[in-house]
Design a protein around this motif. Sequence first.
Motif, PDB file in Angstrom:
ATOM      1  N   SER A 229       5.745  -1.307   1.119  1.00  0.00           N
ATOM      2  CA  SER A 229       5.230  -1.478   2.473  1.00  0.00           C
ATOM      3  C   SER A 229       3.939  -2.283   2.463  1.00  0.00           C
ATOM      4  O   SER A 229       3.003  -1.976   1.722  1.00  0.00           O
ATOM      5  CB  SER A 229       4.979  -0.102   3.099  1.00  0.00           C
ATOM      6  OG  SER A 229       4.484  -0.231   4.412  1.00  0.00           O
ATOM      7  N   GLY A 230       3.922  -3.315   3.295  1.00  0.00           N
ATOM      8  CA  GLY A 230       2.724  -4.132   3.411  1.00  0.00           C
ATOM      9  C   GLY A 230       2.546  -4.595   4.840  1.00  0.00           C
ATOM     10  O   GLY A 230       3.174  -4.074   5.760  1.00  0.00           O
TER      11      GLY A 230
ATOM     12  N   PHE B  70      12.466  -4.817   0.413  1.00  0.00           N
ATOM     13  CA  PHE B  70      13.389  -4.027  -0.388  1.00  0.00           C
ATOM     14  C   PHE B  70      13.796  -4.741  -1.668  1.00  0.00           C
ATOM     15  O   PHE B  70      13.919  -5.968  -1.707  1.00  0.00           O
ATOM     16  CB  PHE B  70      14.667  -3.732   0.412  1.00  0.00           C
ATOM     17  CG  PHE B  70      14.490  -2.718   1.511  1.00  0.00           C
ATOM     18  CD1 PHE B  70      14.053  -3.106   2.762  1.00  0.00           C
ATOM     19  CD2 PHE B  70      14.762  -1.385   1.282  1.00  0.00           C
ATOM     20  CE1 PHE B  70      13.885  -2.174   3.783  1.00  0.00           C
ATOM     21  CE2 PHE B  70      14.611  -0.440   2.285  1.00  0.00           C
ATOM     22  CZ  PHE B  70      14.167  -0.841   3.529  1.00  0.00           C
ATOM     23  N   GLY B  71      14.033  -3.947  -2.709  1.00  0.00           N
ATOM     24  CA  GLY B  71      14.695  -4.451  -3.896  1.00  0.00           C
ATOM     25  C   GLY B  71      16.197  -4.528  -3.663  1.00  0.00           C
ATOM     26  O   GLY B  71      16.689  -4.127  -2.600  1.00  0.00           O
TER      27      GLY B  71
ATOM     28  N   PHE C  89      17.433   2.213  -3.387  1.00  0.00           N
ATOM     29  CA  PHE C  89      16.613   1.045  -3.078  1.00  0.00           C
ATOM     30  C   PHE C  89      15.150   1.411  -3.198  1.00  0.00           C
ATOM     31  O   PHE C  89      14.686   2.407  -2.643  1.00  0.00           O
ATOM     32  CB  PHE C  89      16.877   0.549  -1.652  1.00  0.00           C
ATOM     33  CG  PHE C  89      18.221  -0.082  -1.466  1.00  0.00           C
ATOM     34  CD1 PHE C  89      19.271   0.630  -0.905  1.00  0.00           C
ATOM     35  CD2 PHE C  89      18.439  -1.395  -1.847  1.00  0.00           C
ATOM     36  CE1 PHE C  89      20.507   0.054  -0.728  1.00  0.00           C
ATOM     37  CE2 PHE C  89      19.680  -1.988  -1.669  1.00  0.00           C
ATOM     38  CZ  PHE C  89      20.719  -1.255  -1.115  1.00  0.00           C
TER      39      PHE C  89
ATOM     40  N   ASP D 123       0.794  -1.224   0.000  1.00  0.00           N
ATOM     41  CA  ASP D 123       0.000   0.000   0.000  1.00  0.00           C
ATOM     42  C   ASP D 123       0.832   1.282   0.000  1.00  0.00           C
ATOM     43  O   ASP D 123       0.278   2.376  -0.089  1.00  0.00           O
ATOM     44  CB  ASP D 123      -0.986   0.007   1.170  1.00  0.00           C
ATOM     45  CG  ASP D 123      -0.297  -0.124   2.513  1.00  0.00           C
ATOM     46  OD1 ASP D 123      -1.011  -0.112   3.530  1.00  0.00           O
ATOM     47  OD2 ASP D 123       0.950  -0.239   2.556  1.00  0.00           O
ATOM     48  N   TYR D 124       2.139   1.155   0.155  1.00  0.00           N
ATOM     49  CA  TYR D 124       3.012   2.314   0.079  1.00  0.00           C
ATOM     50  C   TYR D 124       4.299   1.885  -0.568  1.00  0.00           C
ATOM     51  O   TYR D 124       4.733   0.735  -0.399  1.00  0.00           O
ATOM     52  CB  TYR D 124       3.328   2.865   1.475  1.00  0.00           C
ATOM     53  CG  TYR D 124       2.572   4.112   1.843  1.00  0.00           C
ATOM     54  CD1 TYR D 124       2.979   5.365   1.390  1.00  0.00           C
ATOM     55  CD2 TYR D 124       1.464   4.049   2.679  1.00  0.00           C
ATOM     56  CE1 TYR D 124       2.288   6.495   1.744  1.00  0.00           C
ATOM     57  CE2 TYR D 124       0.767   5.185   3.038  1.00  0.00           C
ATOM     58  CZ  TYR D 124       1.187   6.413   2.561  1.00  0.00           C
ATOM     59  OH  TYR D 124       0.502   7.535   2.920  1.00  0.00           O
TER      60      TYR D 124
ATOM     61  N   LEU E 150       8.377   3.248  -1.324  1.00  0.00           N
ATOM     62  CA  LEU E 150       9.365   4.221  -0.877  1.00  0.00           C
ATOM     63  C   LEU E 150      10.660   4.043  -1.659  1.00  0.00           C
ATOM     64  O   LEU E 150      10.979   2.942  -2.107  1.00  0.00           O
ATOM     65  CB  LEU E 150       9.665   4.033   0.612  1.00  0.00           C
ATOM     66  CG  LEU E 150       8.488   4.072   1.586  1.00  0.00           C
ATOM     67  CD1 LEU E 150       7.910   2.684   1.829  1.00  0.00           C
ATOM     68  CD2 LEU E 150       8.922   4.666   2.921  1.00  0.00           C
TER      69      LEU E 150
ATOM     70  N   TYR F 240      14.780   4.767  -1.136  1.00  0.00           N
ATOM     71  CA  TYR F 240      15.856   5.099  -0.216  1.00  0.00           C
ATOM     72  C   TYR F 240      17.134   5.278  -1.021  1.00  0.00           C
ATOM     73  O   TYR F 240      17.358   4.612  -2.032  1.00  0.00           O
ATOM     74  CB  TYR F 240      16.066   3.990   0.817  1.00  0.00           C
ATOM     75  CG  TYR F 240      15.078   3.997   1.948  1.00  0.00           C
ATOM     76  CD1 TYR F 240      13.817   3.429   1.793  1.00  0.00           C
ATOM     77  CD2 TYR F 240      15.387   4.589   3.166  1.00  0.00           C
ATOM     78  CE1 TYR F 240      12.904   3.453   2.835  1.00  0.00           C
ATOM     79  CE2 TYR F 240      14.488   4.603   4.209  1.00  0.00           C
ATOM     80  CZ  TYR F 240      13.247   4.034   4.027  1.00  0.00           C
ATOM     81  OH  TYR F 240      12.343   4.063   5.053  1.00  0.00           O
TER      82      TYR F 240
ATOM     83  N   ASP G  86       3.630  -7.104   6.343  1.00  0.00           N
ATOM     84  CA  ASP G  86       4.844  -7.651   6.940  1.00  0.00           C
ATOM     85  C   ASP G  86       5.963  -6.635   7.027  1.00  0.00           C
ATOM     86  O   ASP G  86       7.112  -6.999   7.245  1.00  0.00           O
ATOM     87  CB  ASP G  86       5.316  -8.865   6.147  1.00  0.00           C
ATOM     88  CG  ASP G  86       4.334 -10.022   6.221  1.00  0.00           C
ATOM     89  OD1 ASP G  86       4.214 -10.773   5.235  1.00  0.00           O
ATOM     90  OD2 ASP G  86       3.665 -10.137   7.266  1.00  0.00           O
ATOM     91  N   GLY G  87       5.640  -5.371   6.844  1.00  0.00           N
ATOM     92  CA  GLY G  87       6.673  -4.344   6.893  1.00  0.00           C
ATOM     93  C   GLY G  87       7.203  -4.018   5.512  1.00  0.00           C
ATOM     94  O   GLY G  87       6.501  -4.155   4.517  1.00  0.00           O
ATOM     95  N   LEU G  88       8.453  -3.585   5.467  1.00  0.00           N
ATOM     96  CA  LEU G  88       9.050  -3.167   4.206  1.00  0.00           C
ATOM     97  C   LEU G  88       9.768  -4.324   3.524  1.00  0.00           C
ATOM     98  O   LEU G  88      10.478  -5.084   4.172  1.00  0.00           O
ATOM     99  CB  LEU G  88      10.059  -2.038   4.429  1.00  0.00           C
ATOM    100  CG  LEU G  88       9.510  -0.638   4.708  1.00  0.00           C
ATOM    101  CD1 LEU G  88      10.660   0.358   4.781  1.00  0.00           C
ATOM    102  CD2 LEU G  88       8.523  -0.223   3.646  1.00  0.00           C
TER     103      LEU G  88
END
Lengths: 110, 117
Positions: free
Chosen positions: A93-94, A100-101, A89, A31-32, A34, A36, A96-98
Motif C-alpha cells: 500500500s502506497g 499486487f504481486g 497475493f 507503508d503497509y 497485505l 490476500y 497510489d493505492g495497492l
Amino acid sequence: DQQVKQNSPSLSVQEGRISILNCDYTNSMFDYFLWYKKYPAEGPTFLISISSIKDKNEDGRFTVFLNKSAKHLSLHIVPSQPGDSAVYFCAASGADGLTFGKGTHLIIQP
Amino acid sequence: NAGVTQTPKFRILKIGQSMTLQCTQDMNHNYMYWYRQDPGMGLKLIYYSVGAGITDKGEVPNGYNVSRSTTEDFPLRLELAAPSQTSVYFCASSRPRGPRNSGNTIYFGEGSWLTVV
C-alpha cells in the motif's frame, strides 16, 4: 517494472508442515503490506497485514514478517491445512493505492 | 452479509460489442475500484473512485469507462470489446486510507469472467 514480486508461481507443502510464501518489493515508500487469499472462482479475501513500522504480525496460524532493509516480506502458515490450498497475493500500500504481486499458488498435499 | 456484489458472473462478448459490468457495495465505503486479472498475473487497477462523482484512471484504463453517481454503485463499461479485454474483472471497495485503517484493506467481489471472441 514490477514493484511487488512473488517469484514462486507455485509451492507444494505437506499437510501439517510450515508454508512460507515470499514477496519482494522495490518501492521504499510503501507503508503497509497485505496478504490476500484467493480460491478458484472467488474474489480475493484479506488475510493479514503489517505496517512498515513493525517487523512481525501474528494472527492464529498466520504470521507475516517484514524485513525493511531487504525489502522483503514473508507469510508463514503453520501448521498447513488442506483448506489453505489457494493462490496468495502479496500487496503493498502506497500513495497510489495497492500494488499486487502475481500470486503464489499454494498446494497442501495430504 | 452482501459486501461487494458484481454482475454478471460470466459473459461472452463478440468483438466490437459493448457491455456494462455492474458493481454495488453495502458497506458505505467511499472508495471503489475495478481490477482485472489475466492468467498468471496479478491484479491490475483499471479505474477507481474516492467518492460519488469522482473517478480516476488506474494502471490500465484504456478501453473502459466508469461512473460513480452514488456511493453504492460503480459500473464499468466496455465500449468496443476487444480480445485483449478477455479477463476476470473484480470490483472492490474500501474505507479511505487513514492512520487508524489497517493498510487500506480492500474488500473484493466474487469476480466477473469475460470472454471476447
